[in-house]
Design a protein around this motif. Structure first.
Motif, mmCIF file in Angstrom:
data_model
loop_
_atom_site.group_PDB
_atom_site.id
_atom_site.type_symbol
_atom_site.label_atom_id
_atom_site.label_comp_id
_atom_site.label_asym_id
_atom_site.label_seq_id
_atom_site.Cartn_x
_atom_site.Cartn_y
_atom_site.Cartn_z
ATOM 1 N N LEU A 1 11.328 -9.468 2.953
ATOM 2 C CA LEU A 1 10.539 -8.738 1.954
ATOM 3 C C LEU A 1 11.466 -7.811 1.179
ATOM 4 O O LEU A 1 12.051 -6.873 1.736
ATOM 5 C CB LEU A 1 9.429 -7.935 2.629
ATOM 6 N N GLY A 2 11.642 -8.108 -0.111
ATOM 7 C CA GLY A 2 12.516 -7.305 -0.957
ATOM 8 C C GLY A 2 11.729 -6.224 -1.679
ATOM 9 O O GLY A 2 10.777 -6.521 -2.410
ATOM 10 N N LEU A 3 12.128 -4.963 -1.495
ATOM 11 C CA LEU A 3 11.415 -3.827 -2.089
ATOM 12 C C LEU A 3 12.357 -3.082 -3.023
ATOM 13 O O LEU A 3 13.432 -2.633 -2.623
ATOM 14 C CB LEU A 3 10.921 -2.893 -0.980
ATOM 15 N N VAL A 4 11.957 -2.953 -4.300
ATOM 16 C CA VAL A 4 12.748 -2.179 -5.262
ATOM 17 C C VAL A 4 12.411 -0.707 -5.039
ATOM 18 O O VAL A 4 11.231 -0.308 -5.143
ATOM 19 C CB VAL A 4 12.435 -2.591 -6.706
ATOM 20 N N PRO A 5 13.395 0.135 -4.695
ATOM 21 C CA PRO A 5 13.109 1.534 -4.338
ATOM 22 C C PRO A 5 12.793 2.408 -5.562
ATOM 23 O O PRO A 5 13.536 3.354 -5.890
ATOM 24 C CB PRO A 5 14.384 1.966 -3.624
ATOM 25 N N MET A 6 11.690 2.092 -6.241
ATOM 26 C CA MET A 6 11.248 2.865 -7.413
ATOM 27 C C MET A 6 10.124 3.815 -6.988
ATOM 28 O O MET A 6 9.173 3.401 -6.320
ATOM 29 C CB MET A 6 10.739 1.937 -8.506
ATOM 30 N N GLN A 7 10.234 5.064 -7.378
ATOM 31 C CA GLN A 7 9.184 6.046 -7.095
ATOM 32 C C GLN A 7 9.168 7.091 -8.211
ATOM 33 O O GLN A 7 10.182 7.719 -8.506
ATOM 34 C CB GLN A 7 9.429 6.720 -5.740
ATOM 35 N N ASP A 8 7.986 7.208 -8.840
ATOM 36 C CA ASP A 8 7.829 8.168 -9.948
ATOM 37 C C ASP A 8 8.863 7.956 -11.042
ATOM 38 O O ASP A 8 9.460 8.907 -11.570
ATOM 39 C CB ASP A 8 7.937 9.607 -9.406
ATOM 40 N N GLY A 9 9.125 6.699 -11.357
ATOM 41 C CA GLY A 9 10.036 6.373 -12.446
ATOM 42 C C GLY A 9 11.497 6.534 -12.101
ATOM 43 O O GLY A 9 12.345 6.446 -12.996
ATOM 44 N N LYS A 10 11.808 6.754 -10.817
ATOM 45 C CA LYS A 10 13.198 6.935 -10.417
ATOM 46 C C LYS A 10 13.602 5.842 -9.422
ATOM 47 O O LYS A 10 12.809 5.451 -8.576
ATOM 48 C CB LYS A 10 13.407 8.304 -9.769
ATOM 49 N N LEU A 11 14.834 5.384 -9.551
ATOM 50 C CA LEU A 11 15.396 4.419 -8.607
ATOM 51 C C LEU A 11 16.190 5.193 -7.564
ATOM 52 O O LEU A 11 17.204 5.803 -7.887
ATOM 53 C CB LEU A 11 16.316 3.430 -9.335
ATOM 54 N N ASP B 1 0.820 -1.214 0.000
ATOM 55 C CA ASP B 1 0.000 0.000 0.000
ATOM 56 C C ASP B 1 0.853 1.263 0.000
ATOM 57 O O ASP B 1 0.489 2.270 -0.621
ATOM 58 C CB ASP B 1 -0.911 0.010 1.241
ATOM 59 N N LYS B 2 2.000 1.189 0.706
ATOM 60 C CA LYS B 2 2.820 2.389 0.881
ATOM 61 C C LYS B 2 3.768 2.625 -0.295
ATOM 62 O O LYS B 2 4.001 3.776 -0.693
ATOM 63 C CB LYS B 2 3.625 2.262 2.179
ATOM 64 N N TYR B 3 4.298 1.531 -0.889
ATOM 65 C CA TYR B 3 5.313 1.704 -1.933
ATOM 66 C C TYR B 3 4.948 1.056 -3.265
ATOM 67 O O TYR B 3 5.746 1.089 -4.199
ATOM 68 C CB TYR B 3 6.649 1.109 -1.436
ATOM 69 N N GLY B 4 3.791 0.430 -3.330
ATOM 70 C CA GLY B 4 3.344 -0.154 -4.591
ATOM 71 C C GLY B 4 3.576 -1.654 -4.640
ATOM 72 O O GLY B 4 4.677 -2.126 -4.351
ATOM 73 N N GLU B 5 2.510 -2.387 -4.991
ATOM 74 C CA GLU B 5 2.589 -3.849 -5.078
ATOM 75 C C GLU B 5 3.645 -4.296 -6.074
ATOM 76 O O GLU B 5 4.369 -5.270 -5.852
ATOM 77 C CB GLU B 5 1.224 -4.404 -5.470
ATOM 78 N N ALA B 6 3.772 -3.561 -7.198
ATOM 79 C CA ALA B 6 4.697 -3.969 -8.254
ATOM 80 C C ALA B 6 6.156 -3.892 -7.803
ATOM 81 O O ALA B 6 7.013 -4.604 -8.348
ATOM 82 C CB ALA B 6 4.486 -3.094 -9.493
ATOM 83 N N ASN B 7 6.425 -3.023 -6.835
ATOM 84 C CA ASN B 7 7.817 -2.850 -6.386
ATOM 85 C C ASN B 7 8.254 -3.917 -5.372
ATOM 86 O O ASN B 7 9.417 -3.938 -4.970
ATOM 87 C CB ASN B 7 7.999 -1.467 -5.764
#
Length: 418
Positions: A136-146, A113-119
């Motif tokens: 839980l591995g989270l890819v730090p993607m936000q607004d098209g930026k890593l 919910d906080k960082y996006g299911e896809a990430n």
């Protein structure tokens, strides 16, 4: 109430393969001794990822598909922020396997919910170690930026997660609270934490072994105490007998002396009587030179001689009995001295056991100091509730306390024997 444990680690490109091998249990032999391979089949993945694909390829493909910039990714860029989510062992013991799965799914939903299911690249739950936990591995993607820094780059952002995650879990029916705010405690790495646990278990084992040695020494002291008591009773009887024997020997000595004096007197008397007989002319020479005595005098002399011979025989018998009893008493005195030597040997063995107990006490003191040092270190890196529960459990078992009590009992018995 149990605490939520949420720790984050940053992984770059070169580290993803190792994380994948660990999480997916690729290898049969593990450096982590807490892993029970017979339970690894119970582990499960909460995302629909292809588990045969390694993290490096999967995460890089996701970044390429969602990143707006055409510039190359820096070699030192953080590609994955892994969160380890868990609680204490008591928390999971109150839940069945289905409730445990719901707990981890709820925690995953918080990050989705906080960082996006896809990430969310992966959400692997491990049930083959001592305490259930989720990677839980989270890819730090936000607004098209890593950018790991943009999502988790300061204390305020991390503190927000520590505040919000417990509330989210509470709203979904899990009674948990967050850890201490602005805690100065050091969070150890997994390997270091497990090494501390291993050292504590080793210390507990050593204390148990020392307790066992003390119990053996205690048993030996009990046996020695019983043996000493028996010898004391025997010695007491011998001492009484010795006093009685000395008295009897003294009495027999007096009687022997009296008998000897009586014999001398008897011999003197006999000589004197015969002399008197001659003096009174009761014994006369005949013409042929022989001695002649009248019948009355002969009867008197015969009676006196017979009585003296009888008394002399009685004296010989009494003397033989006295000598026999004297030999018996001499043998008893010899046994008494031998018992004294054995008692000295027992006293020496008692002293050796005293030294052994003293050494065991010193070793227990050293182990207690080690355990105390571990507790101080544990207080720095363990969550407060987990630390309190661990200390409470150790206090309940209290092997050092049991060892001290056993030592006090042993010392008491040793002092009584001294």
């Amino acid at each position: 109430m149990s605490y939520v444990v949420a720790r984050m680690a940053k992984y770059k490109s070169g580290q993803l393969s190792g994380i994948y091998n660990h999480n997916e249990r690729v290898f049969k032999n593990h450096s982590n001794k807490d892993i029970d391979p017979s339970k690894s089949h119970l582990n499960y993945e909460l995302t629909n990822r292809d588990q045969s694909q390694n993290y490096s390829k999967q995460i890089k493909e996701h970044i390429d598909e969602n990143r707006l910039s055409t510039r190359g990714i820096r070699k030192d860029a953080v590609l994955c922020n892994e969160w380890i989510i868990t609680s204490d062992k008591a928390f999971f013991e109150e839940m069945n396997s289905e409730q445990t799965r719901v707990f981890f799914e709820t925690a995953k939903d918080f990050f989705a919910d906080k960082y996006g299911e896809a990430n969310i690249a992966y959400a692997m739950v491990h049930l083959d170690e001592k305490t259930p936990h989720m990677h839980l591995g989270l890819v730090p993607m936000q607004d098209g930026k890593l950018s790991s820094k943009a999502l988790f780059g300061n204390k305020d952002k991390l503190r927000a997660i520590q505040d919000e995650l417990p509330k989210y879990l509470n709203d979904h029916g899990f009674d948990l609270k967050r850890g201490e705010i602005d805690s100065k405690k050091k969070h150890l790495g997994t390997a270091e934490f497990k090494e501390k646990q291993r050292l504590l278990e080793k210390t507990d084992k050593m204390i148990a072994e020392k307790n066992s040695n003390i119990n053996v020494a205690n048993k030996q002291l009990d046996e020695l105490q019983s043996h000493i008591e028996t010898k004391k009773q025997t010695l007491s009887k011998l001492e009484d007998k010795e006093g009685e024997t000395v008295g009897i020997l003294e009495q027999y000595g007096k009687e022997i002396q009296e008998l000897a004096e009586f014999k001398n007197q008897k011999q003197t008397l006999e000589k004197f009587q015969f002399h008197e007989l001659k003096k009174d002319n009761l014994v006369k020479h005949t013409i042929d030179g022989k001695l002649k005595i009248d019948k009355a005098t002969f009867d008197k002399l015969y009676s006196t001689t017979r009585q003296a011979m009888s008394e002399n025989a009685n004296l010989r018998r009494d003397l033989s009995v006295v000598k026999s009893e004297n030999n018996d008493l001499s043998r008893q005195l010899l046994r008494y001295r031998e018992s004294g030597a054995e008692n000295l040997k027992l006293t020496q063995e008692n002293k050796q056991l005293q030294d052994k107990v003293k050494k065991l006490e010193e070793q227990i003191k050293f182990l207690r100091k080690q355990a105390s040092i571990w507790k101080e270190k544990a207080k720095e890196f363990m969550p407060k509730a987990v630390y309190k529960e661990t200390v409470s459990l150790i206090s309940t078992i209290n092997p050092v306390g049991l060892a001290k009590m056993a030592i006090r009992q042993v010392k008491k018995m040793v002092d009584n024997n001294s």
